[in-house]
Design a protein around this motif. Structure first.
Motif, PDB file in Angstrom:
ATOM      1  N   PRO A  73       0.838  -1.195   0.000  1.00 31.89           N
ATOM      2  CA  PRO A  73       0.000   0.000   0.000  1.00 31.89           C
ATOM      3  C   PRO A  73       0.874   1.247   0.000  1.00 31.89           C
ATOM      4  CG  PRO A  73       0.005  -1.043   2.170  1.00 31.89           C
ATOM      5  CD  PRO A  73       0.702  -1.982   1.239  1.00 31.89           C
ATOM      6  N   GLY A  74       0.507   2.216  -0.809  1.00 31.84           N
ATOM      7  CA  GLY A  74       1.311   3.432  -0.865  1.00 31.84           C
ATOM      8  C   GLY A  74       1.021   4.233  -2.101  1.00 31.84           C
ATOM      9  N   GLY A  75       1.718   5.347  -2.246  1.00 27.97           N
ATOM     10  CA  GLY A  75       1.515   6.203  -3.405  1.00 27.97           C
ATOM     11  C   GLY A  75       2.263   7.511  -3.289  1.00 27.97           C
ATOM     12  N   ARG A  76       1.850   8.445  -4.109  1.00 27.64           N
ATOM     13  CA  ARG A  76       2.502   9.748  -4.227  1.00 27.64           C
ATOM     14  C   ARG A  76       2.285  10.597  -2.967  1.00 27.64           C
ATOM     15  NH1 ARG A  76       2.927  13.248  -9.037  1.00 27.64           N
ATOM     16  NH2 ARG A  76       1.843  11.584 -10.144  1.00 27.64           N
ATOM     17  N   ASP A  83       5.315  14.199   6.137  1.00 30.86           N
ATOM     18  CA  ASP A  83       6.528  13.610   5.591  1.00 30.86           C
ATOM     19  C   ASP A  83       6.132  12.339   4.845  1.00 30.86           C
ATOM     20  OD1 ASP A  83       6.028  11.706   7.606  1.00 30.86           O
ATOM     21  OD2 ASP A  83       7.447  12.650   8.985  1.00 30.86           O
ATOM     22  N   LEU A  84       7.129  11.606   4.360  1.00 32.53           N
ATOM     23  CA  LEU A  84       6.828  10.414   3.571  1.00 32.53           C
ATOM     24  C   LEU A  84       6.285   9.264   4.420  1.00 32.53           C
ATOM     25  CD1 LEU A  84       9.746  10.541   0.998  1.00 32.53           C
ATOM     26  CD2 LEU A  84       7.302  10.681   0.477  1.00 32.53           C
ATOM     27  N   ILE A  85       6.617   9.241   5.703  1.00 34.18           N
ATOM     28  CA  ILE A  85       6.009   8.233   6.581  1.00 34.18           C
ATOM     29  C   ILE A  85       4.509   8.493   6.693  1.00 34.18           C
ATOM     30  CG2 ILE A  85       5.894   7.401   8.964  1.00 34.18           C
ATOM     31  CD1 ILE A  85       8.920   7.711   9.118  1.00 34.18           C
ATOM     32  N   ALA A  86       4.151   9.770   6.807  1.00 33.42           N
ATOM     33  CA  ALA A  86       2.726  10.131   6.832  1.00 33.42           C
ATOM     34  C   ALA A  86       2.051   9.733   5.527  1.00 33.42           C
ATOM     35  CB  ALA A  86       2.577  11.628   7.087  1.00 33.42           C
ATOM     36  N   THR A  87       2.769   9.844   4.417  1.00 35.94           N
ATOM     37  CA  THR A  87       2.225   9.422   3.122  1.00 35.94           C
ATOM     38  C   THR A  87       1.899   7.930   3.133  1.00 35.94           C
ATOM     39  OG1 THR A  87       3.487  11.115   1.930  1.00 35.94           O
ATOM     40  CG2 THR A  87       2.705   9.230   0.647  1.00 35.94           C
ATOM     41  N   ALA A  88       2.840   7.121   3.615  1.00 36.56           N
ATOM     42  CA  ALA A  88       2.636   5.669   3.660  1.00 36.56           C
ATOM     43  C   ALA A  88       1.448   5.304   4.549  1.00 36.56           C
ATOM     44  CB  ALA A  88       3.903   4.980   4.145  1.00 36.56           C
ATOM     45  N   LEU A  89       1.333   5.965   5.696  1.00 37.14           N
ATOM     46  CA  LEU A  89       0.225   5.683   6.614  1.00 37.14           C
ATOM     47  C   LEU A  89      -1.111   6.115   6.017  1.00 37.14           C
ATOM     48  CD1 LEU A  89       1.908   6.808   9.961  1.00 37.14           C
ATOM     49  CD2 LEU A  89       1.468   4.456   9.208  1.00 37.14           C
ATOM     50  N   GLU A  94      -6.272   4.733   3.220  1.00 36.86           N
ATOM     51  CA  GLU A  94      -7.171   4.944   2.082  1.00 36.86           C
ATOM     52  C   GLU A  94      -7.383   3.666   1.266  1.00 36.86           C
ATOM     53  OE1 GLU A  94      -5.964   9.653   1.393  1.00 36.86           O
ATOM     54  OE2 GLU A  94      -5.464   8.166  -0.130  1.00 36.86           O
ATOM     55  N   GLU A  95      -6.319   2.891   1.077  1.00 32.18           N
ATOM     56  CA  GLU A  95      -6.411   1.705   0.236  1.00 32.18           C
ATOM     57  C   GLU A  95      -7.001   0.502   0.963  1.00 32.18           C
ATOM     58  OE1 GLU A  95      -2.736   0.715  -1.672  1.00 32.18           O
ATOM     59  OE2 GLU A  95      -2.376   2.769  -2.336  1.00 32.18           O
ATOM     60  N   LEU A  96      -6.631   0.340   2.249  1.00 26.40           N
ATOM     61  CA  LEU A  96      -6.990  -0.882   2.973  1.00 26.40           C
ATOM     62  C   LEU A  96      -7.909  -0.643   4.164  1.00 26.40           C
ATOM     63  CD1 LEU A  96      -3.498  -2.655   3.009  1.00 26.40           C
ATOM     64  CD2 LEU A  96      -5.344  -2.883   1.346  1.00 26.40           C
ATOM     65  N   GLY A  97      -8.136   0.611   4.527  1.00 22.00           N
ATOM     66  CA  GLY A  97      -8.990   0.904   5.669  1.00 22.00           C
ATOM     67  C   GLY A  97      -8.336   0.636   7.005  1.00 22.00           C
ATOM     68  N   ILE A  98      -7.010   0.532   7.042  1.00 25.70           N
ATOM     69  CA  ILE A  98      -6.280   0.255   8.288  1.00 25.70           C
ATOM     70  C   ILE A  98      -5.872   1.580   8.924  1.00 25.70           C
ATOM     71  CG2 ILE A  98      -4.264  -0.840   9.326  1.00 25.70           C
ATOM     72  CD1 ILE A  98      -4.289  -2.839   6.992  1.00 25.70           C
ATOM     73  N   PRO A  99      -6.374   1.886  10.129  1.00 28.58           N
ATOM     74  CA  PRO A  99      -6.030   3.157  10.769  1.00 28.58           C
ATOM     75  C   PRO A  99      -4.585   3.175  11.262  1.00 28.58           C
ATOM     76  CG  PRO A  99      -7.383   1.828  12.237  1.00 28.58           C
ATOM     77  CD  PRO A  99      -7.334   1.098  10.923  1.00 28.58           C
ATOM     78  N   GLU A 134     -10.799  -2.902   4.744  1.00 34.66           N
ATOM     79  CA  GLU A 134     -11.886  -2.312   3.964  1.00 34.66           C
ATOM     80  C   GLU A 134     -11.250  -1.795   2.678  1.00 34.66           C
ATOM     81  OE1 GLU A 134     -15.321   1.139   4.318  1.00 34.66           O
ATOM     82  OE2 GLU A 134     -14.295   0.429   6.119  1.00 34.66           O
ATOM     83  N   LEU A 135     -11.202  -2.670   1.667  1.00 39.64           N
ATOM     84  CA  LEU A 135     -10.457  -2.369   0.455  1.00 39.64           C
ATOM     85  C   LEU A 135     -11.121  -1.272  -0.364  1.00 39.64           C
ATOM     86  CD1 LEU A 135      -9.567  -5.991  -0.758  1.00 39.64           C
ATOM     87  CD2 LEU A 135      -8.367  -4.543   0.900  1.00 39.64           C
ATOM     88  N   SER A 136     -10.294  -0.384  -0.893  1.00 40.48           N
ATOM     89  CA  SER A 136     -10.776   0.619  -1.847  1.00 40.48           C
ATOM     90  C   SER A 136     -10.930  -0.060  -3.206  1.00 40.48           C
ATOM     91  CB  SER A 136      -9.780   1.775  -1.951  1.00 40.48           C
ATOM     92  OG  SER A 136     -10.092   2.604  -3.049  1.00 40.48           O
TER      93      SER A 136
END
Length: 198
Positions: A73-76, A83-89, A94-99, A134-136
């Motif tokens: 899971p990830g993206g731009r 930061d980029l860690i916040a991007t990954a989270l 958004e993609e998997l519904g994992i908080p 919860e998959l997108s």
């Protein structure tokens, strides 16, 4: 979720944390591409009764880029991401519904430059074993787990070398059941394997 057991030795979370923190970052495969866009992926590790597993996704066939491929899971990076860690989270949510509160970030690997003009930061993290899914539908077709010891085993890494624009490139493949993990995702797994080697 697909999970599987293997009879071989599998490390636990304590050993993962210890081995990750003791090793220097492994050299990452890089391509000389100018003007790359920052991006990040989460490399989510889940502890099961039979050892650690890695959570992966199959991208939706409707996507314009890398449709149907196995990925993290990830993206731009968005302008609002701290930061980029916040991007990954954020992308994982958004993609998997994992908080994010179910994700414990361990650290990062070296960024990977991709031919799709991204510089991708892999963020290694431990995921709560009871994570929800919860998959997108627009982005993810399927999510599944693979035993980490299978992915780290160099005997399962298939390297394909080719020449493009006069330069030699290597693409990695890692088979698992009916899946083929390849490209940037496989390169990140190979980098993790190198990083964790004793």
């Amino acid at each position: 979720r697909e999970t599987a057991t293997e009879p071989r030795y599998a490390m636990d979370r304590h050993e993962l944390l210890t081995r990750f923190s003791l090793q220097r970052p492994a050299p990452a495969h890089r391509l000389a591409i100018a003007g790359l866009n920052p991006a990040a992926v989460l490399v989510p590790v889940v502890e099961r009764h039979d050892g650690l597993h890695l959570l992966l996704t199959r991208r939706s066939a409707r996507l314009r880029h890398h449709a149907g491929q196995i990925s993290f899971p990830g993206g731009r990076q968005d302008p609002d991401d701290q930061d980029l860690i916040a991007t990954a989270l954020r992308e994982t949510r958004e993609e998997l519904g994992i908080p994010s509160h179910l994700v414990q970030v361990i650290g990062t690997l070296n960024p990977l430059n991709t031919i799709s003009r991204f510089e991708v930061l892999p963020v290694l993290a431990l995921l709560d074993a009871d994570y929800p899914l919860e998959l997108s539908a627009d982005e993810v077709e399927h999510a599944f787990e693979v035993p980490l010891n299978h992915l780290l085993d160099r005997r399962n890494h298939i390297a394909l070398t080719f020449v493009r624009a006069g330069k030699q490139h290597t693409v990695y493949w890692i088979p698992w059941q009916q899946h083929y993990i390849w490209g940037a995702t496989a390169s990140m797994i190979c980098q993790l394997a190198q990083h964790l080697e004793k």
